[in-house]
Motif scaffolding. Structure first.
Motif, PDB file in Angstrom:
ATOM      1  N   ARG A 173       0.843  -1.204   0.000  1.00 14.39           N
ATOM      2  CA  ARG A 173       0.000   0.000   0.000  1.00 14.39           C
ATOM      3  C   ARG A 173       0.872   1.245   0.000  1.00 14.39           C
ATOM      4  N   MET A 174       0.376   2.291  -0.651  1.00 13.87           N
ATOM      5  CA  MET A 174       1.022   3.602  -0.636  1.00 13.87           C
ATOM      6  C   MET A 174       0.142   4.562   0.160  1.00 13.87           C
ATOM      7  N   TRP A 175       0.793   5.419   0.968  1.00 14.28           N
ATOM      8  CA  TRP A 175       0.084   6.333   1.853  1.00 14.28           C
ATOM      9  C   TRP A 175       0.503   7.777   1.603  1.00 14.28           C
ATOM     10  N   TRP A 285       4.638   7.404   2.167  1.00 18.47           N
ATOM     11  CA  TRP A 285       5.363   6.208   2.609  1.00 18.47           C
ATOM     12  C   TRP A 285       4.590   4.979   2.119  1.00 18.47           C
ATOM     13  N   PHE A 286       5.074   3.805   2.508  1.00 16.44           N
ATOM     14  CA  PHE A 286       4.409   2.574   2.074  1.00 16.44           C
ATOM     15  C   PHE A 286       4.489   1.523   3.171  1.00 16.44           C
ATOM     16  N   ASP A 287       3.664   0.513   3.044  1.00 10.95           N
ATOM     17  CA  ASP A 287       3.849  -0.713   3.815  1.00 10.95           C
ATOM     18  C   ASP A 287       3.626  -1.905   2.898  1.00 10.95           C
ATOM     19  N   VAL A 288       4.230  -3.014   3.263  1.00 19.78           N
ATOM     20  CA  VAL A 288       4.013  -4.268   2.546  1.00 19.78           C
ATOM     21  C   VAL A 288       3.630  -5.335   3.555  1.00 19.78           C
ATOM     22  N   GLU A 301       0.476 -13.346   9.411  1.00 18.07           N
ATOM     23  CA  GLU A 301       0.718 -12.175   8.578  1.00 18.07           C
ATOM     24  C   GLU A 301       1.763 -11.270   9.228  1.00 18.07           C
ATOM     25  N   ILE A 302       2.733 -10.848   8.427  1.00 18.54           N
ATOM     26  CA  ILE A 302       3.783  -9.947   8.882  1.00 18.54           C
ATOM     27  C   ILE A 302       3.691  -8.658   8.077  1.00 18.54           C
ATOM     28  N   GLU A 303       3.845  -7.526   8.773  1.00 22.12           N
ATOM     29  CA  GLU A 303       3.819  -6.225   8.112  1.00 22.12           C
ATOM     30  C   GLU A 303       5.183  -5.555   8.209  1.00 22.12           C
ATOM     31  N   LEU A 304       5.596  -4.946   7.123  1.00 20.58           N
ATOM     32  CA  LEU A 304       6.765  -4.059   7.094  1.00 20.58           C
ATOM     33  C   LEU A 304       6.254  -2.677   6.731  1.00 20.58           C
ATOM     34  N   THR A 305       6.361  -1.733   7.666  1.00 22.31           N
ATOM     35  CA  THR A 305       5.867  -0.386   7.403  1.00 22.31           C
ATOM     36  C   THR A 305       7.001   0.616   7.439  1.00 22.31           C
TER      37      THR A 305
END
Length: 377
Positions: A173-175, A285-288, A301-305
């Protein structure tokens, strides 16, 4: 996978569809950065990045145990090594630069050379002996899409991923968010200093050498406006600089996304202001996320922000897009943003952007829309 402000970002394979002459330029301007260990070290020292990928692999070991993995843009080879340690039967680690030699050395030193096969070349050109169960890659650039490395990941997916295979990461996602910052004032000061220096240069050249350089002032001003005022600024922001509700402007399913889908990003969002402040910029910024697919979900589920973080964040930081002029805002106001980002015609790895912001005060007063052109270089 950016590590230096406004430098190339991901240890990568080549871009898809480039003409031979373009590939030569690509290697000179992009890949060479990743052939150096100092650059790899900067990315490997990013604990947020490293912890997220490590957790994604080892907490979802069933996706890797006994499976075939393709690591796109392996760089130092650490993702390939982790995949092997998590139980992969075979790992193809593709790397375009001479960093491939170091990746082979690390695979041997860590006892997985029988599993990890490092292939030097671009993923568009390599041939694998079999389809793969997992594609893993750290392809993300500044504001997610700078560098266009995801093109190569899509190419790898379409060529080599099995129908029930999974992508690591699986979603992105893009923020955008409204922020307060003094960066704009500093950049304006730097611009004014540069123009004052130019004015003295013009006077001195006329006085001492009899040549009038003033005909170049307009071009000089345009160059420096772009550099100081219209180019995004790398920064690690503190969360308290975010003065309104962040908004998602793009969501990507890595299993189904196409190059056409990411070639242009357009969005219209409304951001609610949380406090009285000077709205001087937008931050991106973004997260994946690592969650597998609906057909083949992960265990955890793992998040990288890369969102602003009080502890300093990641090597990606955030991109700051200055608003000219800044806006005085109050709690309850809304800012409507029309956003577009397209690839630069001069260099497809860089981005041209345009923001139109319109302030709607809580009182009902509506301010005229203001459009700002920005460059992510």
């Amino acid at each position: 996978m950016a590590s230096l402000p406004n430098a190339a970002g991901a240890a990568a394979s080549g871009s898809s569809g480039a003409r031979p002459v373009d590939k030569e330029v690509d290697f000179a301007n992009y890949f060479c950065t990743y052939a150096y260990l100092y650059h790899q070290k900067e990315m490997l020292c990013d604990r947020v990045r490293m912890d997220a990928y490590h957790s994604a692999v080892f907490r979802n070991a069933p996706h890797f145990k006994g499976k075939v993995v393709l690591d796109v843009g392996t760089g130092s080879g650490i993702l390939a090594i982790w995949s092997a340690q998590a139980g992969a039967r075979k790992v193809f680690a593709v790397e375009a630069t001479n960093m491939a030699e170091h990746a082979r050395e690390l695979a041997r030193a860590n006892g997985v050379a029988d599993i990890v096969e490092v292939i030097q070349g671009t993923v568009e050109d390599v041939e694998l002996p079999e389809k793969v169960d997992v594609i893993i890659s750290e392809w993300m650039g500044y504001f997610l899409l700078r560098e266009s490395m995801f093109d190569s990941v899509i190419c790898a997916r379409d060529r080599w991923l099995k129908p029930d295979g999974v992508m690591y990461p699986s979603h992105a996602r893009m923020w955008l968010a409204p922020i307060r910052t003094g960066l704009g004032d500093k950049k304006r000061e730097d611009f004014d200093i540069a123009m004052d220096d130019w004015s003295l240069f013009v006077q001195d050249t006329q006085t001492y050498y009899g040549v009038n350089m003033n005909a170049l002032t307009k071009a000089y001003r345009a160059e420096h406006e772009k550099y100081y005022l219209k180019s995004s600024i790398w920064n690690n922001l503190h969360p308290n600089q975010v003065i309104g509700q962040p908004a998602v402007i793009k969501e990507i399913d890595c299993l189904t996304a196409t190059v056409d889908e990411i070639r242009e990003v357009r969005a219209q969002v409304t951001m609610s202001i949380r406090m009285e402040a000077r709205l001087s910029a937008l931050a991106g910024w973004f997260d994946v996320h690592f969650r597998g697919s609906a057909q083949n979900p992960g265990v955890e589920e793992i998040e990288l922000t890369t969102a602003p973080d009080e502890h300093g964040g990641t090597h990606w930081g955030q991109q700051v897009f200055l608003l000219t002029p800044p806006l005085s805002v109050n709690k309850g106001d809304n800012v409507n943003i029309s956003f577009s980002m397209v690839r630069s015609k001069e260099n497809h790895r860089l981005m041209d952007m345009e923001f139109t912001n319109e302030l709607h005060e809580l009182s009902g007063r509506k301010h005229p829309a203001v459009t700002t052109k920005m460059y992510l270089e």
